[in-house]
Design a protein around this motif. Structure first.
Motif, PDB file in Angstrom:
ATOM      1  N   UNK B  45       0.830  -1.209   0.000  1.00  0.00           N
ATOM      2  CA  UNK B  45       0.000   0.000   0.000  1.00  0.00           C
ATOM      3  C   UNK B  45       0.860   1.253   0.000  1.00  0.00           C
ATOM      4  N   UNK B  46       2.007   1.203   0.717  1.00  0.00           N
ATOM      5  CA  UNK B  46       2.867   2.372   0.777  1.00  0.00           C
ATOM      6  C   UNK B  46       3.424   2.698  -0.609  1.00  0.00           C
ATOM      7  N   UNK B  47       3.837   1.658  -1.337  1.00  0.00           N
ATOM      8  CA  UNK B  47       4.330   1.876  -2.702  1.00  0.00           C
ATOM      9  C   UNK B  47       3.222   2.472  -3.566  1.00  0.00           C
ATOM     10  N   UNK B  48       2.012   1.937  -3.399  1.00  0.00           N
ATOM     11  CA  UNK B  48       0.878   2.476  -4.157  1.00  0.00           C
ATOM     12  C   UNK B  48       0.651   3.959  -3.856  1.00  0.00           C
ATOM     13  N   UNK B  49       0.742   4.313  -2.567  1.00  0.00           N
ATOM     14  CA  UNK B  49       0.521   5.710  -2.182  1.00  0.00           C
ATOM     15  C   UNK B  49       1.568   6.607  -2.821  1.00  0.00           C
ATOM     16  N   UNK B  72      -5.712   7.122   2.501  1.00  0.00           N
ATOM     17  CA  UNK B  72      -4.335   6.887   2.905  1.00  0.00           C
ATOM     18  C   UNK B  72      -3.444   7.868   2.161  1.00  0.00           C
ATOM     19  N   UNK B  73      -2.829   8.775   2.924  1.00  0.00           N
ATOM     20  CA  UNK B  73      -1.830   9.643   2.307  1.00  0.00           C
ATOM     21  C   UNK B  73      -0.446   9.167   2.767  1.00  0.00           C
ATOM     22  N   UNK B  74       0.590   9.932   2.442  1.00  0.00           N
ATOM     23  CA  UNK B  74       1.941   9.458   2.743  1.00  0.00           C
ATOM     24  C   UNK B  74       2.133   9.315   4.252  1.00  0.00           C
ATOM     25  N   UNK B  75       1.552  10.238   5.029  1.00  0.00           N
ATOM     26  CA  UNK B  75       1.661  10.176   6.486  1.00  0.00           C
ATOM     27  C   UNK B  75       1.051   8.876   7.010  1.00  0.00           C
ATOM     28  N   UNK B  76      -0.211   8.584   6.616  1.00  0.00           N
ATOM     29  CA  UNK B  76      -0.828   7.321   7.039  1.00  0.00           C
ATOM     30  C   UNK B  76       0.009   6.149   6.593  1.00  0.00           C
ATOM     31  N   UNK B  77       0.517   6.233   5.351  1.00  0.00           N
ATOM     32  CA  UNK B  77       1.290   5.127   4.804  1.00  0.00           C
ATOM     33  C   UNK B  77       2.526   4.848   5.638  1.00  0.00           C
ATOM     34  N   UNK B  78       3.251   5.930   6.020  1.00  0.00           N
ATOM     35  CA  UNK B  78       4.452   5.745   6.835  1.00  0.00           C
ATOM     36  C   UNK B  78       4.103   5.140   8.186  1.00  0.00           C
ATOM     37  N   UNK B  79       3.018   5.664   8.799  1.00  0.00           N
ATOM     38  CA  UNK B  79       2.630   5.151  10.116  1.00  0.00           C
ATOM     39  C   UNK B  79       2.221   3.689  10.014  1.00  0.00           C
ATOM     40  N   UNK B  80       1.444   3.365   8.978  1.00  0.00           N
ATOM     41  CA  UNK B  80       0.966   1.986   8.825  1.00  0.00           C
ATOM     42  C   UNK B  80       2.138   1.042   8.587  1.00  0.00           C
ATOM     43  N   UNK B  81       3.082   1.487   7.760  1.00  0.00           N
ATOM     44  CA  UNK B  81       4.234   0.633   7.456  1.00  0.00           C
ATOM     45  C   UNK B  81       5.041   0.369   8.727  1.00  0.00           C
ATOM     46  N   UNK B  82       5.335   1.435   9.486  1.00  0.00           N
ATOM     47  CA  UNK B  82       6.140   1.257  10.694  1.00  0.00           C
ATOM     48  C   UNK B  82       5.407   0.415  11.719  1.00  0.00           C
ATOM     49  N   UNK B 118      -5.721  -0.163  15.493  1.00  0.00           N
ATOM     50  CA  UNK B 118      -4.651   0.781  15.153  1.00  0.00           C
ATOM     51  C   UNK B 118      -4.658   1.049  13.649  1.00  0.00           C
ATOM     52  N   UNK B 119      -4.715  -0.028  12.847  1.00  0.00           N
ATOM     53  CA  UNK B 119      -4.728   0.156  11.392  1.00  0.00           C
ATOM     54  C   UNK B 119      -5.930   0.976  10.952  1.00  0.00           C
ATOM     55  N   UNK B 120      -7.099   0.676  11.544  1.00  0.00           N
ATOM     56  CA  UNK B 120      -8.308   1.426  11.188  1.00  0.00           C
ATOM     57  C   UNK B 120      -8.137   2.904  11.497  1.00  0.00           C
ATOM     58  N   UNK B 121      -7.562   3.203  12.670  1.00  0.00           N
ATOM     59  CA  UNK B 121      -7.376   4.607  13.044  1.00  0.00           C
ATOM     60  C   UNK B 121      -6.440   5.311  12.066  1.00  0.00           C
ATOM     61  N   UNK B 122      -5.434   4.597  11.550  1.00  0.00           N
ATOM     62  CA  UNK B 122      -4.493   5.234  10.632  1.00  0.00           C
ATOM     63  C   UNK B 122      -5.115   5.537   9.272  1.00  0.00           C
ATOM     64  N   UNK B 123      -6.044   4.712   8.812  1.00  0.00           N
ATOM     65  CA  UNK B 123      -6.483   4.913   7.429  1.00  0.00           C
ATOM     66  C   UNK B 123      -7.889   5.468   7.292  1.00  0.00           C
ATOM     67  N   UNK B 124      -8.599   5.721   8.391  1.00  0.00           N
ATOM     68  CA  UNK B 124      -9.955   6.211   8.211  1.00  0.00           C
ATOM     69  C   UNK B 124      -9.962   7.701   7.856  1.00  0.00           C
ATOM     70  N   UNK B 125     -10.999   8.094   7.133  1.00  0.00           N
ATOM     71  CA  UNK B 125     -11.140   9.496   6.763  1.00  0.00           C
ATOM     72  C   UNK B 125     -12.422  10.081   7.314  1.00  0.00           C
ATOM     73  N   UNK B 473      10.561  11.155   2.317  1.00  0.00           N
ATOM     74  CA  UNK B 473       9.192  10.678   2.551  1.00  0.00           C
ATOM     75  C   UNK B 473       8.470  11.553   3.567  1.00  0.00           C
ATOM     76  N   UNK B 474       9.169  11.881   4.677  1.00  0.00           N
ATOM     77  CA  UNK B 474       8.487  12.654   5.713  1.00  0.00           C
ATOM     78  C   UNK B 474       8.188  14.069   5.211  1.00  0.00           C
ATOM     79  N   UNK B 475       9.101  14.627   4.390  1.00  0.00           N
ATOM     80  CA  UNK B 475       8.822  15.958   3.841  1.00  0.00           C
ATOM     81  C   UNK B 475       7.601  15.916   2.938  1.00  0.00           C
TER      82      UNK B 475
END
Lengths: 115, 494
Positions: B45-49, B72-82, B118-125, B473-475
């Motif tokens: 998913x992170x690569x997709x984002x 899922x934006x880059x921020x969510x993606x980074x958090x989800x990946x970590x 946790x995953x739900x909290x990271x990707x919900x809008x 990525x963080x920028x």
């Protein structure tokens, strides 16, 4: 109707905070129940009340278009009530287990993990 | 069609599976498998984002402001990946460290329930959906913290539950008032309303309710008391999981809300955030230095590090937000690692109390190196991950003339170094106080017990060595957060 509900929310929060600060765990759980119901009512009230109106109306009926009740707060409150129920059941189970372990219902005894 | 719902569906599937599995041996294998699948999914998913800027999925096909949207934006993606990486590591660690037979299967069940939250909290809008995921997470963590039902755990559990429930009430009340004011709970729609030329007025009441709610979850300064009185009671795997994920979800929600739609009255909110960040750092760091029990030192230390993340949000420049994100990612990895090592030490010496531990450097130098990496990363020694997070935050502080908070951040770095050196001196360098009584050859940690720490340590080093890469990525994440029009565009006008 709004005024009555607003007062009720206020009373429930007051009672809830008071019970939350008591020493007994059972009273603490009652406080949790009060607070949870006060919050549910607050959400319901903040969404706006439309007394006696249906939530879903025909698009064609012009009269009820403006006064139809908002279904979303009702759905939110319904979900919140279910979550609140689960939480109260868990707190009761935890309280029971704690009582089995220590024979005590006193929150002031809970000082072993603090420092 | 994308796979955005799967970070929620896959853990749910495993929760159901652990109800059905009856053998412990199988449960362990399935847990590793589940962790690996989640990590692979998050990476995909992170690569997709990165390719598409943002992934959006409207659940049930309802269009954006009406239905629940997963974003899922880059921020969510980074958090989800970590977080998925940490979940995978902990599923390895649990093999060796969740030993009590009667709790093992339940542990894995609630482990995946918590991961689902946790995953739900990271990707919900959607704000209400976020509330639901918070509750899923809370219920799972309530059970996990009291899993073995010892007296200490029940006591810690009651304290943890009490303050977190109050936090939930604040969240729900704020949510109700937010809906009453704006008539919507979709984050993108809220952002659109607040960034329009005629924003909704009088938003401070819901803002303050949300702030208290997330402040309790994130354990910032006057609201953190549940954390140090409960985090040292459960088994070490549970503590590591909580330390790595739970408070960071609170920080995630704060950053998300205060960049996306709580953007009114910025002068007030940002100075409040900075003041609280400073107090959080110093109070946490000082409290950590008074303790002699590894888990308690590290618990207070979590609080101290939360201050850095809130500081980035308070400074509110792209570099500061990027620094906060970098620091959060680094902290999830390094903090979990220190807890894992303290679990290994406990297994070797039978205690977490530093005065009864010693001589580990002579007995097992490799374990000492494994502790040294995350400890120095947390203290901010280059070239490890913490250094870059801190230098981004401190530079952003100087750039925006917030000299005081930058000074506090540097000072807290010394406090951190002090706590880490204390653990190092007491556990590794000092002579073993039990040596006379036991005699003979003492047990050594096996490879399987050290493997999770090795992987996390490599991640810490990797984040330091390839810092430029992570920095990019963080920028990108920070730029997306500070330009909500991208978010609004993707969600509302696909």
């Amino acid at each position: 109707m709004e005024v009555v509900l607003a007062l009720l929310v206020g009373i429930l929060y007051t009672a809830g905070v008071y019970m939350l600060l008591r020493r007994s765990i059972v009273k603490f759980i009652i406080g949790i129940i009060f607070m949870s119901n006060a919050t549910n009512l607050l959400v319901f009230l903040a969404g706006g009340l439309a007394a006696g109106e249906p939530a879903f109306t025909q698009v064609t009926s012009e009269a009820s278009k403006n006064v139809a009740a908002d279904p979303l707060p009702q759905a939110l409150v319904l979900t919140a009530i279910v979550i609140g129920l689960g939480i109260v059941v868990f707190t009761l189970a935890l309280k029971f287990r704690f009582f089995q372990e220590t024979g005590s219902d006193d929150l002031d005894q809970l000082q072993q993990t603090d420092n | 069609m994308n796979l955005l719902a799967f970070p929620i569906i896959v853990p749910l599937f495993f929760v159901v599976l652990f109800i059905l599995i009856s053998s412990d041996r199988w449960a362990r294998k399935v847990a590793i498998f589940g962790g690996a699948i989640l990590l692979a999914l998050a990476a995909y998913l992170f690569v997709q984002v990165l390719e598409q800027d943002m992934l959006v999925l409207n659940i049930g096909g309802w269009p954006a402001p009406f239905g629940i949207t997963l974003v899922m934006d880059v921020f969510s993606g980074l958090m989800l990946l970590t977080s998925s990486f940490i979940v995978f590591i902990l599923s390895l660690y649990a093999q060796e460290f969740v030993q009590r037979q009667e709790v093992e299967k339940r542990f894995y069940l609630f482990f995946f329930a918590l991961v689902m939250g946790v995953n739900g909290a990271f990707i919900t809008g959607d704000v209400f959906n976020l509330y639901v995921w918070f509750e899923v997470m809370l219920m799972a963590s309530f059970v996990m913290i009291t899993l073995e039902s010892t007296r200490h755990q029940l006591e810690g559990g009651i304290k943890y539950m009490a303050l977190n429930l109050v936090g939930s009430f604040f969240f729900l009340a704020g949510l109700g008032l937010l809906y009453g004011k704006t008539g919507t709970l979709s984050m993108a729609h809220l952002a659109q309303l607040m960034h329009s030329n005629d924003p909704v007025a009088m938003m401070n009441l819901p803002t303050v309710l949300f702030f208290v709610a997330f402040g309790i979850k994130a354990a910032i300064f006057p609201l953190f008391f549940w954390l140090p009185s409960s985090y040292h009671t459960p088994g070490i795997t549970v503590t590591s999981l909580f330390a790595g994920l739970l408070t960071k979800v609170g920080v995630y929600a704060l950053i998300r809300f205060f960049t996306l739609f709580f953007v009114q009255d910025q002068a007030f909110w940002h100075s409040l955030l900075l003041i609280l960040a400073g107090f959080t750092m110093v109070v946490g760091g000082m409290a950590a230095s008074t303790h002699f029990e590894t888990r308690r030192i590290l618990s207070y230390h979590i609080i101290s590090q939360i201050g850095y993340m809130v500081m980035g949000l308070g400074i509110y420049t792209p570099l500061a937000i990027a620094g906060a994100i970098f620091f959060t990612l680094h902290n999830m990895v390094a903090k979990t690692n220190t807890f894992l090592i303290s679990g290994v030490i406990n297994k070797l010496q039978g205690t977490y109390y530093l005065k009864n531990i010693g001589g580990l450097y002579r007995r097992q130098p490799f374990l000492a190196i494994l502790f040294f990496v995350p400890a120095m990363a947390l203290a901010g020694i280059p070239p490890l991950s913490g250094f870059f997070g801190k230098i981004m935050l401190i530079k952003a502080g100087f750039d925006s003339r917030d000299y005081l908070i930058a000074a506090v951040a540097i000072y807290t770095g010394i406090l951190t170094l002090y706590s880490m050196v204390k653990i190092w001196n007491e556990a590794f360098l000092k002579k073993d106080p039990q040596e006379q009584t036991q005699g003979g050859s003492l047990p050594k940690a096996r490879f399987a017990e050290l493997l999770p720490s090795m992987l996390l340590g490599l991640a810490s080093i990797g984040m330091g060595v390839f810092a430029a890469w992570v920095f990019d990525f963080t920028m990108e994440a920070a730029n997306q957060l500070l330009n909500p029009s991208v978010y609004i565009q993707h969600v509302l006008n696909p």
